[in-house]
Design an enzyme around this catalytic site. Structure first.
Site, PDB file in Angstrom:
ATOM      1  N   TYR A 162       0.793  -1.211   0.078  1.00 37.17           N
ATOM      2  CA  TYR A 162       0.172  -0.058   0.172  1.00 37.17           C
ATOM      3  C   TYR A 162       0.648   1.168   0.222  1.00 37.17           C
ATOM      4  CZ  TYR A 162      -4.351  -2.604   1.322  1.00 37.17           C
ATOM      5  OH  TYR A 162      -5.529  -3.388   1.471  1.00 37.17           O
ATOM      6  N   GLY A 163       2.252   1.364   0.518  1.00 35.36           N
ATOM      7  CA  GLY A 163       2.660   2.433   0.885  1.00 35.36           C
ATOM      8  C   GLY A 163       3.298   3.157  -0.275  1.00 35.36           C
ATOM      9  N   CYS A 217      -3.036  -1.485   9.751  1.00 36.90           N
ATOM     10  CA  CYS A 217      -2.221  -0.688   8.921  1.00 36.90           C
ATOM     11  C   CYS A 217      -2.022   0.758   8.859  1.00 36.90           C
ATOM     12  CB  CYS A 217      -2.708  -1.068   7.411  1.00 36.90           C
ATOM     13  SG  CYS A 217      -1.579  -0.554   6.180  1.00 36.90           S
ATOM     14  N   CYS A 251       4.451   1.979  10.834  1.00 40.95           N
ATOM     15  CA  CYS A 251       4.093   1.111   9.928  1.00 40.95           C
ATOM     16  C   CYS A 251       4.115  -0.349  10.458  1.00 40.95           C
ATOM     17  CB  CYS A 251       4.912   0.809   8.730  1.00 40.95           C
ATOM     18  SG  CYS A 251       4.791  -0.540   7.509  1.00 40.95           S
ATOM     19  N   THR A 252       2.781  -0.974  10.330  1.00 42.40           N
ATOM     20  CA  THR A 252       2.743  -2.417  11.235  1.00 42.40           C
ATOM     21  C   THR A 252       3.767  -3.327  10.986  1.00 42.40           C
ATOM     22  OG1 THR A 252       0.880  -2.910   9.948  1.00 42.40           O
ATOM     23  CG2 THR A 252       0.218  -1.697  11.809  1.00 42.40           C
ATOM     24  N   THR A 261      -0.930   2.990   7.003  1.00 38.11           N
ATOM     25  CA  THR A 261      -1.301   3.561   5.580  1.00 38.11           C
ATOM     26  C   THR A 261      -2.663   3.573   5.257  1.00 38.11           C
ATOM     27  OG1 THR A 261       0.813   2.627   4.770  1.00 38.11           O
ATOM     28  CG2 THR A 261      -0.568   3.398   3.099  1.00 38.11           C
TER      29      THR A 261
HETATM   30  N1  DGL Z   1       1.839  -2.511   7.195  1.00 39.95           N
HETATM   31  C1  DGL Z   1       1.369  -1.321   6.446  1.00 39.95           C
HETATM   32  C2  DGL Z   1       1.343   0.093   7.347  1.00 39.95           C
HETATM   33  O1  DGL Z   1       1.153  -0.091   8.664  1.00 39.95           O
HETATM   34  C3  DGL Z   1       1.831  -1.121   5.103  1.00 39.95           C
HETATM   35  C4  DGL Z   1       2.934  -1.703   4.463  1.00 39.95           C
HETATM   36  C5  DGL Z   1       2.785  -1.480   2.808  1.00 39.95           C
HETATM   37  O2  DGL Z   1       1.896  -2.285   2.366  1.00 39.95           O
HETATM   38  O3  DGL Z   1       3.472  -0.640   2.351  1.00 39.95           O
HETATM   39  O4  DGL Z   1       1.503   1.065   6.859  1.00 39.95           O
END
Ligand code: DGL
Length: 264
Positions: free
Chosen positions: A42-43, A74, A188-189, A76
């Site tokens: 997602y980032g 998450c 970020c998790t 993001t």
């Molecule tokens: N684990 C996600 C977060 O806390 C996003 C990581 C990703 O997909 O870039 O932002």
């Protein structure tokens, strides 16, 4: 009616760092973990794409799983989409947002770092948290996609080049004021899954904070009084990209109590 499970959503394995804290706090609650592997990462995506994916997916999952509570595990997805999804879902939604408040409460030097994805660190939500809770601090921000990939690789048992950890920290330490930074928010998790590696790569002792324990407290509060039916069902992990190629991840998923793995 039987209470439904707690549903967690992340792009990949990062949300397991949140699930771990919630499972410790609510050991009898059934858990379903969804990794949007078809949408990972997602980032590096834009805001419109992340909110559309998260809203669509949560709608489908909520209908199918009938959860008691949804945790967007998450940063993001939460900083981008929390405001859109909350009003349209008929179930409570807990978000994961950078732990800037606890970091500001603990910082002695008044310089804190926020290490997240590129998308998270540019969100107005993060600027707003800094203005509200860390107005007297210098807040340094850095986004690292390689660190997200490193967490995915670690849980698959793959080797990771240790330079990734030092480079991510340098992204904060090399900024003006970075030499005074005493606390790093793992925003970020995926990153709490790398806590040991990050601590080992730090050129001097740094304190790392994340939001998982606060989220677990919030879930326990929202679900106070719920009687979970025994025996507890197997933990389920759902991958939107299907189950192919997941074998290397299975031992890690089992370690988090997710023994039933399925595709969506
Ligand atoms: N684990 C996600 C977060 O806390 C996003 C990581 C990703 O997909 O870039 O932002």
């Amino acid at each position: 009616m039987m209470p439904g499970p707690i549903l967690f959503l992340d792009s990949g394995v990062g949300g397991l760092s949140v699930l771990r804290a919630v499972a410790a706090r609510l050991p009898d609650a059934p858990l379903v973990y969804c990794a949007d592997s078809a949408g990972y990462p997602y980032g590096t995506k834009g805001e419109a794409e992340v909110s559309a994916r998260v809203a669509g997916l949560l709608g489908r999952l909520a209908e199918r799983i009938q959860p008691s509570l949804i945790v967007i595990a998450c940063n993001t997805a939460s900083t981008i989409a929390l405001g859109y999804v909350r009003p349209v879902l008929s179930v409570g939604v807990v978000g994961t947002v950078p732990a800037i408040k606890p970091a500001a409460e603990q910082s002695l030097t008044r310089v804190i770092g926020v290490l997240g994805t590129e998308a998270t660190v540019r969100q107005p939500y993060v600027a707003d948290l800094s203005a509200r809770f860390a107005a007297d601090c210098r807040v340094l921000k850095h986004g690292s996609a390689p660190l997200v990939a490193a967490a995915e690789a670690k849980l698959r048992g793959e080797a990771v080049d240790p330079a990734v950890y030092a480079e991510a920290l340098q992204g904060l330490l090399a900024q003006p004021g970075g030499q005074q930074m005493d606390i790093v928010v793992l925003a970020c998790t995926h990153f709490p899954l790398l806590a040991e590696e990050l601590a080992a790569a730090a050129p001097r002792p740094l304190t790392f904070v994340d939001g998982a324990s606060g989220i677990a407290r919030r879930c326990a509060h929202l679900l106070d009084g719920v009687q979970w039916p025994g025996p507890k069902p197997e933990g389920r992990a759902i991958f939107t990209g299907g189950t192919e190629g997941l074998a290397p991840l299975t031992p890690a998923l089992h370690g988090f109590g997710l023994t039933r793995v399925e595709g969506l």
